[in-house]
Design a protein around this motif. Structure first.
Motif, mmCIF file in Angstrom:
data_model
loop_
_atom_site.group_PDB
_atom_site.id
_atom_site.type_symbol
_atom_site.label_atom_id
_atom_site.label_comp_id
_atom_site.label_asym_id
_atom_site.label_seq_id
_atom_site.Cartn_x
_atom_site.Cartn_y
_atom_site.Cartn_z
ATOM 1 N N LEU A 96 0.852 -1.180 0.000
ATOM 2 C CA LEU A 96 0.000 0.000 0.000
ATOM 3 C C LEU A 96 0.886 1.228 0.000
ATOM 4 O O LEU A 96 1.715 1.413 0.877
ATOM 5 C CB LEU A 96 -0.904 -0.014 1.234
ATOM 6 N N LYS A 97 0.734 2.034 -1.023
ATOM 7 C CA LYS A 97 1.586 3.209 -1.187
ATOM 8 C C LYS A 97 0.895 4.504 -0.758
ATOM 9 O O LYS A 97 1.535 5.504 -0.520
ATOM 10 C CB LYS A 97 2.054 3.308 -2.624
ATOM 11 N N LEU A 98 -0.430 4.469 -0.688
ATOM 12 C CA LEU A 98 -1.196 5.657 -0.316
ATOM 13 C C LEU A 98 -1.509 5.646 1.178
ATOM 14 O O LEU A 98 -1.552 4.588 1.800
ATOM 15 C CB LEU A 98 -2.507 5.707 -1.105
ATOM 16 N N LEU A 99 -1.736 6.816 1.728
ATOM 17 C CA LEU A 99 -2.144 6.908 3.130
ATOM 18 C C LEU A 99 -3.639 6.706 3.293
ATOM 19 O O LEU A 99 -4.118 6.361 4.377
ATOM 20 C CB LEU A 99 -1.739 8.259 3.719
ATOM 21 N N GLU A 100 -4.398 6.936 2.209
ATOM 22 C CA GLU A 100 -5.851 6.848 2.284
ATOM 23 C C GLU A 100 -6.420 6.058 1.116
ATOM 24 O O GLU A 100 -6.053 6.283 -0.038
ATOM 25 C CB GLU A 100 -6.465 8.250 2.290
ATOM 26 N N TYR A 101 -7.317 5.167 1.446
ATOM 27 C CA TYR A 101 -8.112 4.427 0.482
ATOM 28 C C TYR A 101 -9.563 4.621 0.892
ATOM 29 O O TYR A 101 -9.862 4.956 2.040
ATOM 30 C CB TYR A 101 -7.738 2.939 0.489
ATOM 31 N N TYR A 102 -10.467 4.424 -0.040
ATOM 32 C CA TYR A 102 -11.885 4.628 0.233
ATOM 33 C C TYR A 102 -12.630 3.363 -0.144
ATOM 34 O O TYR A 102 -12.390 2.784 -1.211
ATOM 35 C CB TYR A 102 -12.413 5.829 -0.557
ATOM 36 N N LEU A 103 -13.546 2.938 0.733
ATOM 37 C CA LEU A 103 -14.294 1.710 0.520
ATOM 38 C C LEU A 103 -15.791 1.957 0.579
ATOM 39 O O LEU A 103 -16.259 2.858 1.277
ATOM 40 C CB LEU A 103 -13.953 0.670 1.589
ATOM 41 N N ARG A 104 -16.505 1.117 -0.142
ATOM 42 C CA ARG A 104 -17.959 1.047 -0.051
ATOM 43 C C ARG A 104 -18.312 -0.428 -0.117
ATOM 44 O O ARG A 104 -17.731 -1.169 -0.906
ATOM 45 C CB ARG A 104 -18.622 1.793 -1.198
ATOM 46 N N ALA A 105 -19.227 -0.835 0.713
ATOM 47 C CA ALA A 105 -19.691 -2.219 0.684
ATOM 48 C C ALA A 105 -21.211 -2.225 0.712
ATOM 49 O O ALA A 105 -21.837 -1.406 1.383
ATOM 50 C CB ALA A 105 -19.127 -3.001 1.868
ATOM 51 N N GLU A 106 -21.771 -3.146 -0.039
ATOM 52 C CA GLU A 106 -23.221 -3.290 -0.110
ATOM 53 C C GLU A 106 -23.553 -4.768 -0.043
ATOM 54 O O GLU A 106 -22.784 -5.596 -0.548
ATOM 55 C CB GLU A 106 -23.756 -2.733 -1.446
ATOM 56 N N PRO A 107 -24.700 -5.103 0.549
ATOM 57 C CA PRO A 107 -25.123 -6.505 0.500
ATOM 58 C C PRO A 107 -25.462 -6.887 -0.941
ATOM 59 O O PRO A 107 -25.847 -6.029 -1.742
ATOM 60 C CB PRO A 107 -26.360 -6.540 1.397
ATOM 61 N N GLU A 108 -25.293 -8.157 -1.260
ATOM 62 C CA GLU A 108 -25.644 -8.630 -2.611
ATOM 63 C C GLU A 108 -27.132 -8.410 -2.889
ATOM 64 O O GLU A 108 -27.511 -8.080 -3.994
ATOM 65 C CB GLU A 108 -25.284 -10.107 -2.769
ATOM 66 N N GLU A 109 -27.962 -8.613 -1.884
ATOM 67 C CA GLU A 109 -29.392 -8.338 -1.996
ATOM 68 C C GLU A 109 -29.623 -6.924 -1.474
ATOM 69 O O GLU A 109 -28.938 -6.489 -0.548
ATOM 70 C CB GLU A 109 -30.193 -9.354 -1.187
ATOM 71 N N PRO A 110 -30.566 -6.176 -2.034
ATOM 72 C CA PRO A 110 -30.786 -4.795 -1.583
ATOM 73 C C PRO A 110 -30.960 -4.702 -0.072
ATOM 74 O O PRO A 110 -31.605 -5.534 0.545
ATOM 75 C CB PRO A 110 -32.063 -4.389 -2.314
ATOM 76 N N GLY A 111 -30.326 -3.689 0.486
ATOM 77 C CA GLY A 111 -30.391 -3.454 1.921
ATOM 78 C C GLY A 111 -29.403 -2.367 2.289
ATOM 79 O O GLY A 111 -28.874 -1.667 1.431
ATOM 80 N N THR A 112 -29.151 -2.220 3.570
ATOM 81 C CA THR A 112 -28.190 -1.205 4.008
ATOM 82 C C THR A 112 -26.772 -1.702 3.757
ATOM 83 O O THR A 112 -26.529 -2.890 3.625
ATOM 84 C CB THR A 112 -28.370 -0.886 5.500
ATOM 85 N N GLY A 113 -25.856 -0.773 3.687
ATOM 86 C CA GLY A 113 -24.466 -1.128 3.439
ATOM 87 C C GLY A 113 -23.542 -0.246 4.244
ATOM 88 O O GLY A 113 -23.946 0.366 5.230
ATOM 89 N N TRP A 114 -22.313 -0.199 3.816
ATOM 90 C CA TRP A 114 -21.290 0.604 4.466
ATOM 91 C C TRP A 114 -20.851 1.667 3.471
ATOM 92 O O TRP A 114 -20.225 1.370 2.467
ATOM 93 C CB TRP A 114 -20.095 -0.247 4.861
ATOM 94 N N GLY A 115 -21.195 2.902 3.753
ATOM 95 C CA GLY A 115 -20.839 4.020 2.896
ATOM 96 C C GLY A 115 -20.222 5.120 3.727
ATOM 97 O O GLY A 115 -19.834 4.899 4.875
ATOM 98 N N GLY A 116 -20.136 6.290 3.157
ATOM 99 C CA GLY A 116 -19.543 7.395 3.888
ATOM 100 C C GLY A 116 -19.752 8.705 3.174
ATOM 101 O O GLY A 116 -20.602 8.831 2.293
ATOM 102 N N ASP A 117 -18.929 9.663 3.530
ATOM 103 C CA ASP A 117 -19.071 11.034 3.058
ATOM 104 C C ASP A 117 -18.253 11.362 1.810
ATOM 105 O O ASP A 117 -18.240 12.509 1.375
ATOM 106 C CB ASP A 117 -18.667 12.005 4.170
ATOM 107 N N PHE A 118 -17.558 10.399 1.262
ATOM 108 C CA PHE A 118 -16.676 10.663 0.125
ATOM 109 C C PHE A 118 -17.295 10.091 -1.147
ATOM 110 O O PHE A 118 -17.365 8.878 -1.322
ATOM 111 C CB PHE A 118 -15.294 10.058 0.376
ATOM 112 N N PRO A 119 -17.773 10.961 -2.057
ATOM 113 C CA PRO A 119 -18.493 10.489 -3.239
ATOM 114 C C PRO A 119 -17.564 9.981 -4.342
ATOM 115 O O PRO A 119 -16.542 10.593 -4.658
ATOM 116 C CB PRO A 119 -19.250 11.736 -3.709
#
Length: 135
Positions: free
Chosen positions: A69-92
């Protein structure tokens, strides 16, 4: 013709090479009871890039990056395979419903994508890290 000694040496070299690669990467583990899909956002060169989806079954881990890993910051998004809540954030970032790799993080809809929030994953300078998705 391979001798037993050469085969053993080749296997030892392969194990050492894969062990060092396995130690240096960004890994995401699914610690929830449903399958998820994960997207990654990074700053590359003079712009932003997002890509996904990595599909991860419950209890499994997947390497999103298998190099130091060469960067100090990475951005992730995770969603369930079936519609539902996921893991998001403030970075579009731009995403798609199917597998994607998209340059840029603006005007997503005008370019045929959609905008979604990603969360910050700070490496604190580490060359390898694992992130656990939990309820």
């Amino acid at each position: 013709m391979w001798t037993a000694g050469l085969k053993a040496a080749a296997v030892a070299v392969a194990v050492v090479a894969s062990a060092s690669a396995a130690e240096a990467r960004l890994t995401v583990c699914n610690r929830v009871s449903e399958p998820v899909k994960v997207a990654l956002g990074v700053e590359e060169g003079d712009g932003w890039r997002s890509r996904g989806w990595w599909h991860i079954a419950p209890g499994e881990c997947r390497a999103l990056l298998d190099t130091d890993l060469k960067l100090l910051e990475y951005y992730l998004r995770a969603e369930p395979e079936e519609p539902g809540t996921g893991w998001g954030g403030d970075f579009p970032f731009c995403i798609d419903d199917k597998d994607f790799e998209i340059g840029g993080d603006t005007d997503c809809e005008a370019r045929g994508h959609r905008t979604a929030g990603f969360f910050l994953l700070s490496t604190d300078g580490a060359s390898s890290m694992t992130h656990n998705l939990t309820d």
